[in-house]
Motif scaffolding. Structure first.
Motif, short mmCIF file in Angstrom:
data_model
loop_
_atom_site.label_atom_id
_atom_site.label_comp_id
_atom_site.label_asym_id
_atom_site.label_seq_id
_atom_site.Cartn_x
_atom_site.Cartn_y
_atom_site.Cartn_z
N GLY A 19 0.82 -1.21 0.00
CA GLY A 19 0.00 0.00 0.00
C GLY A 19 0.85 1.26 0.00
N TYR A 20 1.96 1.23 0.75
CA TYR A 20 2.87 2.38 0.80
C TYR A 20 3.42 2.70 -0.58
N PHE A 21 3.89 1.67 -1.29
CA PHE A 21 4.50 1.92 -2.60
C PHE A 21 3.46 2.27 -3.66
N PHE A 393 7.32 -8.14 -5.85
CA PHE A 393 7.46 -6.96 -5.01
C PHE A 393 8.68 -6.14 -5.44
N LEU A 394 9.78 -6.83 -5.73
CA LEU A 394 10.98 -6.16 -6.21
C LEU A 394 10.71 -5.47 -7.54
N ALA A 395 9.98 -6.14 -8.43
CA ALA A 395 9.65 -5.56 -9.72
C ALA A 395 8.79 -4.30 -9.55
N LEU A 396 7.90 -4.32 -8.56
CA LEU A 396 7.07 -3.15 -8.30
C LEU A 396 7.92 -1.96 -7.89
N MET A 397 8.90 -2.19 -7.02
CA MET A 397 9.77 -1.10 -6.57
C MET A 397 10.57 -0.54 -7.74
N VAL A 398 11.07 -1.44 -8.60
CA VAL A 398 11.82 -0.99 -9.77
C VAL A 398 10.91 -0.20 -10.70
N ALA A 402 11.28 3.67 -11.98
CA ALA A 402 11.50 3.90 -13.41
C ALA A 402 10.40 4.74 -14.04
N VAL A 403 9.13 4.44 -13.70
CA VAL A 403 8.01 5.16 -14.31
C VAL A 403 8.07 6.65 -13.98
N LEU A 432 15.95 3.07 -16.01
CA LEU A 432 15.52 1.67 -15.88
C LEU A 432 16.41 0.87 -14.93
N THR A 433 17.62 1.36 -14.71
CA THR A 433 18.58 0.61 -13.86
C THR A 433 18.90 1.32 -12.56
#
Length: 469
Positions: A19-21, A393-398, A402-403, A432-433
């Motif tokens: 929810g925070y992210f 979850f890691l992909a969400l943070m990335v 990036a977005v 992206l990185t």
């Protein structure tokens, strides 16, 4: 039974972090869109504005420029000359040599031809010990104050304010080179609403790699060195993706010390800059909001999307960490000092939009990021969460990182034409990185700054030395 409770607790924590992210990403996206729309409006206004005509008309708002300098031998000449080259009808320059031990004063004297002068010096602001006040024999609008070294930049700025004579004061850093029309652009906006505009800032970025001669930028070459390029991306995200959006809602939280203009009566009523904080610009902006709201005065503190200046930034990781460590300390100091403004209707959008951001992202965000990754990873190791959940979850943070970076970058390149196509592609790659490399350097710096804050460290780290190492 214990495993069942452990699983429930883990998933509850996971939902909190998720929810925070999600909330953070929505906030980022919203501000990014607002910043883009506002920037397009300002750019259209700029294209319609005839600055050359403005210069030669009755437009005449004199400005005092205060330039504090400590051990800036390498940059001081170009910085001062860029000010003297300004396309602006009337200004004075007050340079404050803040106890320099290198050749800063020698460089100034070389082209200014300084002579001691009798000047009325009234200590309206706390400044430290003053040794001498000199005036340029070549440029009658330039004076130099020599003072003993203070712990913070605030004392040096206050020393300049004590002899500044105009109604508007521009404060900048001594390693900054101005665009020739920078002050004209900013003060043109002030001229449209001088009764309400009390503070105004604009976009600046890094000059690393530039060729500068006699205060004029003759070549803008943007380095591909990752540490510097990531900072360009971060400045774009900060100014265009956040600050212009905040400005739209009258919630500008900071007029940066690298370049900012304040109305002098506000500076006077607030007693100038405070040396009680690690650095001065963020705290003073919050203090100005609070003071004017408490006294129910109509006001505006603006952030413009125009390039006005270029400043020298950290070239290596240790210098970057030192800088962001210091930024983190002043953010915590300021949020704690003005915590009563958070979600307080009396302070309008600042209390509901900008201050909560500083609290939940700048101050607490690093703990959320690190704790969430550690917690989810632990859940995977204990087989309470599966590896797919961790990767998602890691992909969400990335993706969130990036977005927001890409939205800000694409907005920026549509209204600014300063980067080559190859550099834009490089910045897209970095966006992206960023989570893999740069993000954790900044997180480390924030953790360091947080620990120093709780240890009571308020000393200003002399970034001017470290940044050139």
């Amino acid at each position: 039974m214990n495993n069942l409770w452990g699983a429930k607790f883990t998933y509850a924590a996971f939902l909190i972090f998720l929810g925070y992210f999600l909330l953070l990403s929505a906030y980022y996206l919203f501000l990014g869109i607002v910043g883009f729309i506002e920037s397009k409006k300002w750019v259209k206004k700029r294209e319609e504005e005839d600055y050359s005509l403005t210069y030669f008309t009755t437009f005449d708002i004199p400005v005092s420029i205060v330039l504090p300098a400590h051990n800036e031998e390498l940059w001081i000449a170009d910085s001062v000359k860029s000010i003297l080259n300004l396309n602006y009808p009337k200004f004075e320059l007050v340079i404050v040599d803040d106890g320099s031990t290198d050749g800063t004063f020698k460089e100034l004297n070389k082209f200014l031809d300084l002579r001691s002068t009798e000047t009325v010096y009234a200590r309206h602001y706390k400044d430290g010990k003053i040794f001498d006040i000199l005036k340029s024999h070549v440029y009658p609008n330039v004076r130099v104050v020599r003072k003993g070294r203070g712990e913070k930049k605030a004392g040096a700025v206050n020393a300049g304010l004590n002899i500044a004579k105009h109604d508007y004061v521009c404060v900048m850093d001594a390693d900054t080179v101005l665009e020739q029309d920078s002050l004209l652009k900013v003060m043109t906006e002030v001229n449209k609403d001088p009764q309400r505009i009390v503070g105004i800032g604009s976009y600046f970025s890094l000059s690393n790699g530039f060729k500068v001669k006699d205060g004029v930028i003759i070549e803008k070459k943007f380095p591909y060195q990752p540490v510097i390029a990531y900072q360009h991306l971060e400045y774009i995200r900060s100014f265009l993706g956040s600050r212009v959006g905040w400005s739209r809602f009258k919630a500008t939280p900071i007029i940066a010390g690298g370049f900012g203009v304040w109305r002098r009566d506000v500076l006077y009523e607030l007693g100038g800059y405070s040396s009680e904080f690690t650095c001065e610009d963020l705290e003073f902006t919050f203090r100005a909001h609070k003071y004017i709201a408490d006294n129910k005065k109509p006001y505006r503190i603006l952030m413009l999307p125009y390039f006005v200046a270029w400043t020298y930034g950290p070239q290596n990781i240790p210098s970057l960490i030192q800088q962001r460590d210091r930024w983190q300390r002043v953010e915590i100091e300021t949020v704690w000092k003005y915590r009563s403004m958070c979600f307080n209707p009396k302070y309008g959008s600042l209390g509901f939009i900008a201050l909560p951001y500083y609290l939940f992202y700048e101050v607490l965000g690093v703990f959320f990021e690190i704790a969430s990754l550690l917690f989810v990873l632990t859940g995977c190791l204990l087989k309470i969460l599966d590896i797919r959940t961790f990767l998602a979850f890691l992909a969400l943070m990335v993706l969130v990182q990036a977005v927001f970076s890409l939205v800000s970058l694409f907005s920026f390149i549509r209204i600014q034409r300063i980067f080559s196509k190859s550099y834009v592609i490089y910045l897209i790659f970095l966006a992206l990185t960023e989570f893999v490399f740069y993000r954790w350097i900044i997180s480390l710096a924030k953790l360091s700054g947080t620990f120093k804050y709780f240890r009571g460290i308020r000393v200003f780290d002399q970034f001017a030395r470290a940044k050139r190492s």
